[in-house]
Motif scaffolding. Structure first.
Motif, PDB file in Angstrom:
ATOM      1  N   UNK A  25     -47.487  22.110  24.902  1.00  0.00           N
ATOM      2  CA  UNK A  25     -46.483  21.413  25.699  1.00  0.00           C
ATOM      3  C   UNK A  25     -46.895  19.949  25.793  1.00  0.00           C
ATOM      4  N   UNK A  26     -45.991  19.067  25.377  1.00  0.00           N
ATOM      5  CA  UNK A  26     -46.285  17.635  25.443  1.00  0.00           C
ATOM      6  C   UNK A  26     -46.013  17.107  26.843  1.00  0.00           C
ATOM      7  N   UNK A  27     -46.959  16.351  27.350  1.00  0.00           N
ATOM      8  CA  UNK A  27     -46.820  15.688  28.652  1.00  0.00           C
ATOM      9  C   UNK A  27     -46.675  14.196  28.407  1.00  0.00           C
ATOM     10  N   UNK A  28     -45.441  13.721  28.476  1.00  0.00           N
ATOM     11  CA  UNK A  28     -45.214  12.267  28.385  1.00  0.00           C
ATOM     12  C   UNK A  28     -45.581  11.666  29.736  1.00  0.00           C
ATOM     13  N   UNK A  29     -46.536  10.736  29.722  1.00  0.00           N
ATOM     14  CA  UNK A  29     -46.964  10.091  30.962  1.00  0.00           C
ATOM     15  C   UNK A  29     -46.716   8.599  30.854  1.00  0.00           C
ATOM     16  N   UNK A  30     -45.912   8.081  31.767  1.00  0.00           N
ATOM     17  CA  UNK A  30     -45.574   6.664  31.777  1.00  0.00           C
ATOM     18  C   UNK A  30     -46.208   5.960  32.958  1.00  0.00           C
ATOM     19  N   UNK A  31     -46.637   4.713  32.734  1.00  0.00           N
ATOM     20  CA  UNK A  31     -47.169   3.915  33.832  1.00  0.00           C
ATOM     21  C   UNK A  31     -46.978   2.437  33.510  1.00  0.00           C
ATOM     22  N   UNK A  46     -57.284  12.099  33.400  1.00  0.00           N
ATOM     23  CA  UNK A  46     -56.392  13.238  33.651  1.00  0.00           C
ATOM     24  C   UNK A  46     -56.144  13.987  32.338  1.00  0.00           C
ATOM     25  N   UNK A  47     -55.805  13.246  31.308  1.00  0.00           N
ATOM     26  CA  UNK A  47     -55.566  13.832  29.989  1.00  0.00           C
ATOM     27  C   UNK A  47     -56.797  14.591  29.486  1.00  0.00           C
ATOM     28  N   UNK A  48     -57.931  13.936  29.541  1.00  0.00           N
ATOM     29  CA  UNK A  48     -59.170  14.522  29.011  1.00  0.00           C
ATOM     30  C   UNK A  48     -59.454  15.881  29.656  1.00  0.00           C
ATOM     31  N   UNK A  49     -59.339  15.933  30.974  1.00  0.00           N
ATOM     32  CA  UNK A  49     -59.672  17.164  31.688  1.00  0.00           C
ATOM     33  C   UNK A  49     -58.641  18.256  31.469  1.00  0.00           C
ATOM     34  N   UNK A  50     -57.356  17.906  31.497  1.00  0.00           N
ATOM     35  CA  UNK A  50     -56.305  18.916  31.306  1.00  0.00           C
ATOM     36  C   UNK A  50     -56.369  19.494  29.900  1.00  0.00           C
ATOM     37  N   UNK A  51     -56.469  18.633  28.894  1.00  0.00           N
ATOM     38  CA  UNK A  51     -56.494  19.127  27.514  1.00  0.00           C
ATOM     39  C   UNK A  51     -57.713  20.007  27.269  1.00  0.00           C
ATOM     40  N   UNK A  52     -58.841  19.624  27.848  1.00  0.00           N
ATOM     41  CA  UNK A  52     -60.058  20.424  27.671  1.00  0.00           C
ATOM     42  C   UNK A  52     -59.948  21.763  28.378  1.00  0.00           C
ATOM     43  N   UNK A  53     -59.496  21.752  29.620  1.00  0.00           N
ATOM     44  CA  UNK A  53     -59.496  22.974  30.434  1.00  0.00           C
ATOM     45  C   UNK A  53     -58.359  23.927  30.094  1.00  0.00           C
ATOM     46  N   UNK A  54     -57.299  23.409  29.469  1.00  0.00           N
ATOM     47  CA  UNK A  54     -56.213  24.309  29.020  1.00  0.00           C
ATOM     48  C   UNK A  54     -56.367  24.649  27.541  1.00  0.00           C
ATOM     49  N   UNK A  57     -53.420  23.559  25.348  1.00  0.00           N
ATOM     50  CA  UNK A  57     -52.045  24.045  25.554  1.00  0.00           C
ATOM     51  C   UNK A  57     -51.139  22.910  26.031  1.00  0.00           C
ATOM     52  N   UNK A  58     -51.730  21.908  26.673  1.00  0.00           N
ATOM     53  CA  UNK A  58     -50.979  20.730  27.113  1.00  0.00           C
ATOM     54  C   UNK A  58     -51.595  19.505  26.451  1.00  0.00           C
ATOM     55  N   UNK A  59     -50.737  18.659  25.894  1.00  0.00           N
ATOM     56  CA  UNK A  59     -51.186  17.468  25.179  1.00  0.00           C
ATOM     57  C   UNK A  59     -50.464  16.252  25.762  1.00  0.00           C
ATOM     58  N   UNK A  60     -51.225  15.256  26.174  1.00  0.00           N
ATOM     59  CA  UNK A  60     -50.654  14.062  26.793  1.00  0.00           C
ATOM     60  C   UNK A  60     -50.248  13.038  25.725  1.00  0.00           C
ATOM     61  N   UNK A 250     -52.754  29.270  37.233  1.00  0.00           N
ATOM     62  CA  UNK A 250     -54.043  28.772  36.745  1.00  0.00           C
ATOM     63  C   UNK A 250     -53.894  27.363  36.172  1.00  0.00           C
ATOM     64  N   UNK A 251     -52.845  27.135  35.371  1.00  0.00           N
ATOM     65  CA  UNK A 251     -52.647  25.813  34.782  1.00  0.00           C
ATOM     66  C   UNK A 251     -52.258  24.782  35.841  1.00  0.00           C
TER      67      UNK A 251
END
Length: 326
Positions: A25-31, A46-54, A57-60, A250-251
């Motif tokens: 699942x792609x996570x488009x993050x805008x700032x 945020x990206x580093x931790x989510x991609x590693x821990x999932x 399954x989620x890619x920023x 969990x996610x």
């Protein structure tokens, strides 16, 4: 069954079993700011931790420097699900949850530690929960730091020095009331328009934390910096309910815990810039001044009519509880 059919059936079964493992699942993050800013630091962590821990399954996918539009547009995109996540300043949040405006009251917080304790405590967490009611999932309070004033007209030491100053502000009624009360001419403007407006002289100045002033190189278009610390500026990490509601518990917990760690990285960046920012900007050629305790008291006195207005919009007991937080 022939050998060929058996092999084909096996291959199809293998593909069906493997497909969920490959799903991402792609996570488009805008700032609004550059990747090297405190926003970028938080987004990358945020990206580093989510991609590693999932386990991927989620890619920023990042859209820094207002690549998806101004902050209000991005927040609306998060509501609609066209943007999955964002890190935003508090400037436009009061348009979605009015209670967030209480943190924008001038001279409310003593220092960064005081502000962080309030945001991480019951008052801040209760306001985060209210975003559920407007179609936004608020995971954590981020930070920009205390806001200061830059301009091309004059150094500021008293409210009188701001008379008629065309000052860019965020779309924030608390800020607008404060600067109008001080005699300035506040001009709400989306961040992507600010640099051009300063270059063209459409506005005289703007106000932002040192983390923004340094990372956006505002010294290229502004002569004077006044360390006023007039308002503490939080930020927020938001996720779209459209993607949130598809996650397992969990996610969701992974996203929430990773957001909290990203805030830690963001605050570390702000701490560093608060220590070095003034000297950095002096070295870049800015004329840097700082309000004394007596100057700040004069500003607070001038803002008395604004405080009376704030008390009609926000719970006086809550404001006093914020001030009393140790």
């Amino acid at each position: 069954m022939t050998l060929h059919k058996t092999a084909l059936a096996g291959a199809l079964f293998g593909a069906l079993v493997a497909t969920p493992l490959l799903a991402q699942t792609e996570i488009k993050i805008g700032y609004a700011l550059a990747p090297e800013s405190h926003y970028g630091v938080a987004a990358n962590r945020w990206q580093e931790l989510v991609e590693e821990r999932t386990e991927g399954r989620y890619v920023f996918r990042h859209f820094p420097s207002s690549g998806l539009g101004g902050e209000r547009e991005v927040i609306e995109g998060v509501q609609l699900g066209t943007v999955e996540a964002t890190i935003v300043s508090s400037g436009t949040l009061a348009n979605f949850v009015p209670e967030t405006g209480v943190f924008d009251i001038p001279f409310l917080f003593r220092d960064l530690g005081h502000a962080r304790r309030v945001l991480d405590g019951p008052i801040g967490q209760d306001i985060l929960a209210q975003f559920d009611d407007v179609g936004l999932v608020a995971l954590a309070w981020g930070e920009q730091g205390f806001r200061h004033i830059t301009n091309n007209r004059n150094q500021i030491a008293s409210p009188e020095d701001m008379a008629g100053m065309r000052l860019r502000t965020m779309e924030n009624p608390i800020h607008l009331t404060a600067f109008q009360t001080l005699g300035a001419a506040p001009t709400p403007m989306a961040w992507p328009e600010v640099i051009g407006a300063l270059q063209q002289g459409t506005i005289d100045g703007q106000e932002n934390p040192l983390s923004v002033i340094v990372s956006a190189s505002l010294n290229d278009v502004q002569q004077y910096l006044t360390i006023s610390g007039h308002v503490y500026s939080p930020a927020m990490l938001l996720v779209s309910p459209m993607v949130w509601d598809t996650m397992t518990e969990e996610d969701q917990q992974i996203f929430r815990e990773a957001a909290a760690e990203a805030v830690g990285a963001m605050r570390g960046f702000v701490d560093s810039v608060e220590e070095s920012g003034m000297e950095t900007l002096r070295e870049r050629g800015m004329d840097v001044g700082q309000l004394s305790a007596e100057d700040r008291a004069a500003f607070q006195e001038a803002l008395a009519p604004a405080y009376e207005q704030y008390y009609t919009s926000y719970d006086r007991d809550q404001i006093e509880a914020i001030i009393a937080t140790e």
